[in-house]
Design an enzyme around this catalytic site. Sequence first.
Site, PDB file in Angstrom:
ATOM      1  N   ARG A 127       0.854  -1.185   0.000  1.00  0.00           N
ATOM      2  CA  ARG A 127       0.000   0.000   0.000  1.00  0.00           C
ATOM      3  C   ARG A 127       0.892   1.237   0.000  1.00  0.00           C
ATOM      4  O   ARG A 127       2.021   1.204   0.490  1.00  0.00           O
ATOM      5  CB  ARG A 127      -0.896   0.014   1.244  1.00  0.00           C
ATOM      6  CG  ARG A 127      -1.796  -1.197   1.404  1.00  0.00           C
ATOM      7  CD  ARG A 127      -2.541  -1.116   2.739  1.00  0.00           C
ATOM      8  NE  ARG A 127      -3.450  -2.238   2.942  1.00  0.00           N
ATOM      9  CZ  ARG A 127      -3.129  -3.366   3.561  1.00  0.00           C
ATOM     10  NH1 ARG A 127      -1.883  -3.524   4.050  1.00  0.00           N
ATOM     11  NH2 ARG A 127      -4.004  -4.344   3.703  1.00  0.00           N
ATOM     12  N   LYS A 168      -1.863  -2.429   8.107  1.00  0.00           N
ATOM     13  CA  LYS A 168      -2.940  -1.916   8.957  1.00  0.00           C
ATOM     14  C   LYS A 168      -2.812  -2.501  10.359  1.00  0.00           C
ATOM     15  O   LYS A 168      -2.484  -3.665  10.527  1.00  0.00           O
ATOM     16  CB  LYS A 168      -4.296  -2.284   8.353  1.00  0.00           C
ATOM     17  CG  LYS A 168      -4.587  -1.539   7.044  1.00  0.00           C
ATOM     18  CD  LYS A 168      -5.962  -1.858   6.522  1.00  0.00           C
ATOM     19  CE  LYS A 168      -6.268  -1.046   5.267  1.00  0.00           C
ATOM     20  NZ  LYS A 168      -7.613  -1.343   4.732  1.00  0.00           N
ATOM     21  N   HIS A 176      -2.737   2.672  -5.680  1.00  0.00           N
ATOM     22  CA  HIS A 176      -3.435   1.435  -5.343  1.00  0.00           C
ATOM     23  C   HIS A 176      -3.682   0.574  -6.589  1.00  0.00           C
ATOM     24  O   HIS A 176      -3.854  -0.646  -6.473  1.00  0.00           O
ATOM     25  CB  HIS A 176      -4.761   1.754  -4.654  1.00  0.00           C
ATOM     26  CG  HIS A 176      -5.095   0.807  -3.545  1.00  0.00           C
ATOM     27  ND1 HIS A 176      -4.340   0.694  -2.399  1.00  0.00           N
ATOM     28  CD2 HIS A 176      -6.093  -0.101  -3.410  1.00  0.00           C
ATOM     29  CE1 HIS A 176      -4.864  -0.222  -1.608  1.00  0.00           C
ATOM     30  NE2 HIS A 176      -5.927  -0.730  -2.201  1.00  0.00           N
ATOM     31  N   ARG A 208      -1.179  -2.080  -6.782  1.00  0.00           N
ATOM     32  CA  ARG A 208      -1.470  -3.168  -5.834  1.00  0.00           C
ATOM     33  C   ARG A 208      -2.501  -4.122  -6.449  1.00  0.00           C
ATOM     34  O   ARG A 208      -2.356  -5.346  -6.383  1.00  0.00           O
ATOM     35  CB  ARG A 208      -1.989  -2.561  -4.534  1.00  0.00           C
ATOM     36  CG  ARG A 208      -2.342  -3.578  -3.444  1.00  0.00           C
ATOM     37  CD  ARG A 208      -2.639  -2.803  -2.159  1.00  0.00           C
ATOM     38  NE  ARG A 208      -3.312  -3.603  -1.143  1.00  0.00           N
ATOM     39  CZ  ARG A 208      -2.681  -4.385  -0.276  1.00  0.00           C
ATOM     40  NH1 ARG A 208      -1.373  -4.517  -0.315  1.00  0.00           N
ATOM     41  NH2 ARG A 208      -3.359  -5.056   0.639  1.00  0.00           N
ATOM     42  N   HIS A 239      -3.687  -9.133   3.758  1.00  0.00           N
ATOM     43  CA  HIS A 239      -5.119  -9.149   4.058  1.00  0.00           C
ATOM     44  C   HIS A 239      -5.377 -10.027   5.287  1.00  0.00           C
ATOM     45  O   HIS A 239      -4.872 -11.149   5.369  1.00  0.00           O
ATOM     46  CB  HIS A 239      -5.922  -9.711   2.879  1.00  0.00           C
ATOM     47  CG  HIS A 239      -6.063  -8.755   1.748  1.00  0.00           C
ATOM     48  ND1 HIS A 239      -6.384  -9.150   0.465  1.00  0.00           N
ATOM     49  CD2 HIS A 239      -5.922  -7.400   1.688  1.00  0.00           C
ATOM     50  CE1 HIS A 239      -6.442  -8.102  -0.329  1.00  0.00           C
ATOM     51  NE2 HIS A 239      -6.167  -7.026   0.398  1.00  0.00           N
ATOM     52  N   TYR A 298     -10.294 -10.520  -6.340  1.00  0.00           N
ATOM     53  CA  TYR A 298      -9.442 -10.635  -7.522  1.00  0.00           C
ATOM     54  C   TYR A 298      -9.816 -11.841  -8.381  1.00  0.00           C
ATOM     55  O   TYR A 298      -9.479 -11.884  -9.556  1.00  0.00           O
ATOM     56  CB  TYR A 298      -7.974 -10.699  -7.106  1.00  0.00           C
ATOM     57  CG  TYR A 298      -7.533  -9.414  -6.459  1.00  0.00           C
ATOM     58  CD1 TYR A 298      -7.365  -8.252  -7.205  1.00  0.00           C
ATOM     59  CD2 TYR A 298      -7.344  -9.341  -5.078  1.00  0.00           C
ATOM     60  CE1 TYR A 298      -7.016  -7.067  -6.609  1.00  0.00           C
ATOM     61  CE2 TYR A 298      -6.991  -8.149  -4.474  1.00  0.00           C
ATOM     62  CZ  TYR A 298      -6.819  -7.018  -5.240  1.00  0.00           C
ATOM     63  OH  TYR A 298      -6.489  -5.830  -4.645  1.00  0.00           O
TER      64      TYR A 298
END
Length: 293
Positions: free
Chosen positions: A142, A166, A237, A240, A263, A272
């Site tokens: 990211r 995150k 992004h 990514r 994730h 995806y």
Amino acid sequence: MKEIDFYRHYLINEESLSKNSVEAYVRDLKGYVEFVKRNKIKYDSVESILSYIKELLSKKYAVETVLRKLSSLSSFFDFLIKEKKIDKNPIVLLDKPKKWFKLPEFLTEDEVKRIFDTVDTSTAVGLRDKVILKLLYSSGVRVSELINIKVSDCDFKRGVIKVKGKGNKERFVPIHKNLIEILENYLHIRHNYLVKGRDEGYLFLNKNGKKLSRVYCWNIVKKYAEKADIKKNISPHSFRHSFATHLLANGADLRIIQLLLGHASISTTEIYTQVADDKMRESLLNYHPRFKR
């Protein structure tokens, strides 16, 4: 609403989310609380959620924004269930129309190459930009992770870079031999041309020797996408998304892609598969004798 303060405390101390993430959640919640107070309705009913969605859409909020707000609310309701304040999460009772979901914008392999080819690496800034673009595409990081990478996070012997995702969760992303070589060249240029005064250790610096911002990186991507005559709405992004889509299309395991992207849930990565399905369908329409247009 005092529960929001408890929830903020929970996100910071138990979920270990960053300050920006916590404030984003709280901001979404306060918007909803203001709505239910204004309309004098229950905050935990399906009808209230549906009314809120209707108002957001009437105000021309993007579908992605509406979904993000619903996600914030759903997380909050799950917290209230844990605290035994409510019995059910009203969000999970809703059917989200499929048309709400928009597949991520991604680049083709040729478009990625065209963007790389537009970068003039004869200057310090140009070489830095080339490294940024290649790292975004070849690692799937990211932009918030990229700008916080420090020189000390790069391990060229092992061929990995440590990034903080995150919730300050660390992971190691592999980097290929070609990128290692250009990174080593960049570090020399960085030391001699970009560091000004005290070196704070961040890998990517601007002309003043300061850490890059998210907006700065966004402008870098836009600049080279325009030079490559890419008409799509491209952002950092997008690299990514392209990283994940190209991996999946070329046979990579979804679980590995999940780990590489950082994730928490496989369901986030599964979007995806829809992109890959569309590519396979397009191939059938173009090349199979029974499907051919």
